[in-house]
Design an enzyme around this catalytic site. Structure first.
Site, PDB file in Angstrom:
ATOM      1  N   ASP A  65       0.837  -1.203   0.000  1.00 21.67           N
ATOM      2  CA  ASP A  65       0.000   0.000   0.000  1.00 21.67           C
ATOM      3  C   ASP A  65       0.876   1.259   0.000  1.00 21.67           C
ATOM      4  O   ASP A  65       0.567   2.253  -0.659  1.00 21.67           O
ATOM      5  CB  ASP A  65      -0.911  -0.009   1.242  1.00 21.67           C
ATOM      6  CG  ASP A  65      -1.594  -1.353   1.411  1.00 21.67           C
ATOM      7  OD1 ASP A  65      -2.490  -1.661   0.622  1.00 21.67           O
ATOM      8  OD2 ASP A  65      -1.195  -2.113   2.306  1.00 21.67           O
TER       9      ASP A  65
ATOM     10  N   HIS B   3      -4.404  -3.508   6.401  1.00 17.95           N
ATOM     11  CA  HIS B   3      -4.249  -3.716   4.958  1.00 17.95           C
ATOM     12  C   HIS B   3      -5.633  -4.088   4.421  1.00 17.95           C
ATOM     13  O   HIS B   3      -5.928  -5.251   4.134  1.00 17.95           O
ATOM     14  CB  HIS B   3      -3.229  -4.823   4.676  1.00 17.95           C
ATOM     15  CG  HIS B   3      -3.177  -5.203   3.226  1.00 17.95           C
ATOM     16  ND1 HIS B   3      -2.741  -4.349   2.243  1.00 17.95           N
ATOM     17  CD2 HIS B   3      -3.545  -6.332   2.581  1.00 17.95           C
ATOM     18  CE1 HIS B   3      -2.833  -4.944   1.067  1.00 17.95           C
ATOM     19  NE2 HIS B   3      -3.337  -6.147   1.241  1.00 17.95           N
TER      20      HIS B   3
HETATM   21  C1  LMR Z   1      -3.789  -6.543  -2.517  1.00 21.59           C
HETATM   22  O1  LMR Z   1      -3.862  -5.559  -1.789  1.00 21.59           O
HETATM   23  O2  LMR Z   1      -3.526  -6.454  -3.721  1.00 21.59           O
HETATM   24  C2  LMR Z   1      -3.990  -7.896  -1.936  1.00 21.59           C
HETATM   25  O3  LMR Z   1      -4.066  -7.839  -0.568  1.00 21.59           O
HETATM   26  C3  LMR Z   1      -5.168  -8.569  -2.545  1.00 21.59           C
HETATM   27  C4  LMR Z   1      -6.430  -8.260  -1.855  1.00 21.59           C
HETATM   28  O4  LMR Z   1      -7.047  -9.189  -1.358  1.00 21.59           O
HETATM   29  O5  LMR Z   1      -6.810  -7.098  -1.838  1.00 21.59           O
END
Ligand code: LMR
Length: 414
Positions: free
Chosen positions: A242, A270
């Site tokens: 991120d 996340h």
């Molecule tokens: C992402 O952020 O690309 C991964 O964590 C996939 C998801 O499940 O979002």
């Protein structure tokens, strides 16, 4: 005459001394070179490395229309075994887009631990993926990586965890288009509980753990709870993906190279509640270093579209690829471990999901993403940053979601 001889002797002595010093220096340099070559290999575990599981599970998810009940490790394996027969007979396997498959060559090339650090890679996957996993091992051997000193491909969690110094936990039940991370919680917490105890018992005592599989923060928390012998500071989760996405968005908007932008922050989970914060971010310009807010002069974009784009980037990639992000996630995992082990550059911080120590009013008891700097293999939360009301609200919202995930995770384990 006597004087002259004394001078000659003195000159000879100086020459001998100079020669000895040079020789000594060369020997030291040569020995350092030898020491470098003979650096002890670091053992890195990558779970879910076969590049197969995700597509099997995606197929399963659509087959059962998401009605798969809370799965425990054994039933999970069992269902996959059954469906493998279905899938393979219909030729539905695809090995594209797997984080583990993208990650192992990066590790073997030195992108994770540096160009002079030999590595041994342990790969773990579930029984039905054993053949594919062996195929990945064959490819690693065929690639003749100079730094790769050994490969173990196994479905035995104890063998996989034996003596590992770094564990990158990629394996897990993946999210599909339209699913929230919470939907995969019940599947993954059971897997992480089982892997925690194997890591706790068999990994090196100072093993550093990075959890990548979603819900990453809560999987890391479960791992911490069930591997009490691993120091809590050694268990982290990936929000560097991120962080890198935020840097990428800003560099695109400013039309500068991504390396010119630094010190964004990902706070919290996340997930789509994460808060990408640019209040302390800077960009290098021809007039020197400037605040991103000043350089961009577009608070409206920064406070709205920028935030949602970063929050939703994982979902956008799933929508586009019909598979989760893989190469960017693998690259971010390398960035995370490299900075943790080798240190962050001076004046620069990165984002890592770590066990909260109460910094910035975030309650201990959750794994939360903070800005950190790293030195000598240890991370420290960057302290004293000014937090405005807008940020406070968003930081608390993502902490609240993590508390809820924690409750849900524990209820799945009951
Ligand atoms: C992402 O952020 O690309 C991964 O964590 C996939 C998801 O499940 O979002």
């Amino acid at each position: 005459m006597e004087m002259e001889q004394e001078h000659i002797i003195l000159l000879q002595k100086i020459l001998v001394l100079l020669f000895s010093v040079t020789l000594f220096w060369k020997i030291i340099k040569h020995m350092c070179g030898l020491l470098n070559i003979e650096k002890e290999p670091v053992t890195v575990l990558v779970t879910g490395a076969a590049g197969k599981l995700e597509s099997v599970v995606i197929f399963l998810s659509s087959f059962f229309h998401y009605q798969i009940p809370a799965l425990h490790t054994d039933t999970y394996v069992q269902i996959i075994i059954n469906s493998k027969l279905l899938c393979s007979s219909k030729g539905l396997f695809s090995s594209t887009g797997q984080i583990g498959y993208a990650l192992v060559p990066m590790i073997a090339r030195g992108m994770m631990l540096g160009p002079d650090q030999p590595v041994i890679i342990h790969m773990l996957d579930i029984e039905p993926a054993a053949e594919a996993l062996n195929g990945v091992k064959m490819e690693l051997i065929d690639a003749a990586f100079p730094l790769l000193k050994g490969v173990v491909a196994t479905t035995d969690v104890v063998e996989a965890c034996q003596g590992v110094n770094i564990a990158v936990m990629v394996g897990g039940f993946p999210r599909k288009e339209g699913m929230e991370r919470k939907d995969v919680m019940s599947k993954n917490v059971s897997i992480y509980k089982a892997q925690a105890s194997a890591l706790g018992q068999h990994a090196a005592p100072d093993c550093k753990v990075l959890v990548v599989a979603n819900p990453a923060n809560t999987n890391a928390l479960i791992l911490k709870e069930f591997a009490p012998s691993i120091p809590e500071k050694n268990i982290t989760c990936l929000t560097r993906l991120d962080h890198n996405r935020a840097l990428g968005q800003i560099s695109e908007k400013l039309d500068v190279h991504v390396s010119e932008v630094k010190n964004v922050i990902i706070w919290g989970n996340h997930s789509s509640t994460q808060y990408p914060d640019v209040n302390h971010a800077t960009v290098k310009t021809t007039d020197g270093e400037k605040s991103v807010r000043v350089a961009l002069a577009n608070d409206n974009w920064l406070n709205t579209e920028f935030i949602t784009t970063v929050q939703q980037r994982g979902a956008a990639i799933i929508k586009a690829r019909k598979l989760s992000s893989a190469l960017s996630a693998a690259s971010a995992a390398c960035d995370h471990i490299r900075d943790w082990v080798l240190g962050t550059p001076k004046g620069k911080w990165v984002s890592m999901g770590v066990y909260s120590d109460g910094s910035y009013g975030i309650q201990p008891g959750i794994v939360y993403s903070f800005p950190v700097t790293c030195e000598k293999g240890q991370w420290s939360i960057v302290k004293g940053l000014k937090i405005d009301e807008f940020s406070r609200e968003k930081m608390d919202a993502t902490a609240k979601e993590l508390m809820e995930e924690k409750t849900l995770a524990y209820s799945c384990l009951d």
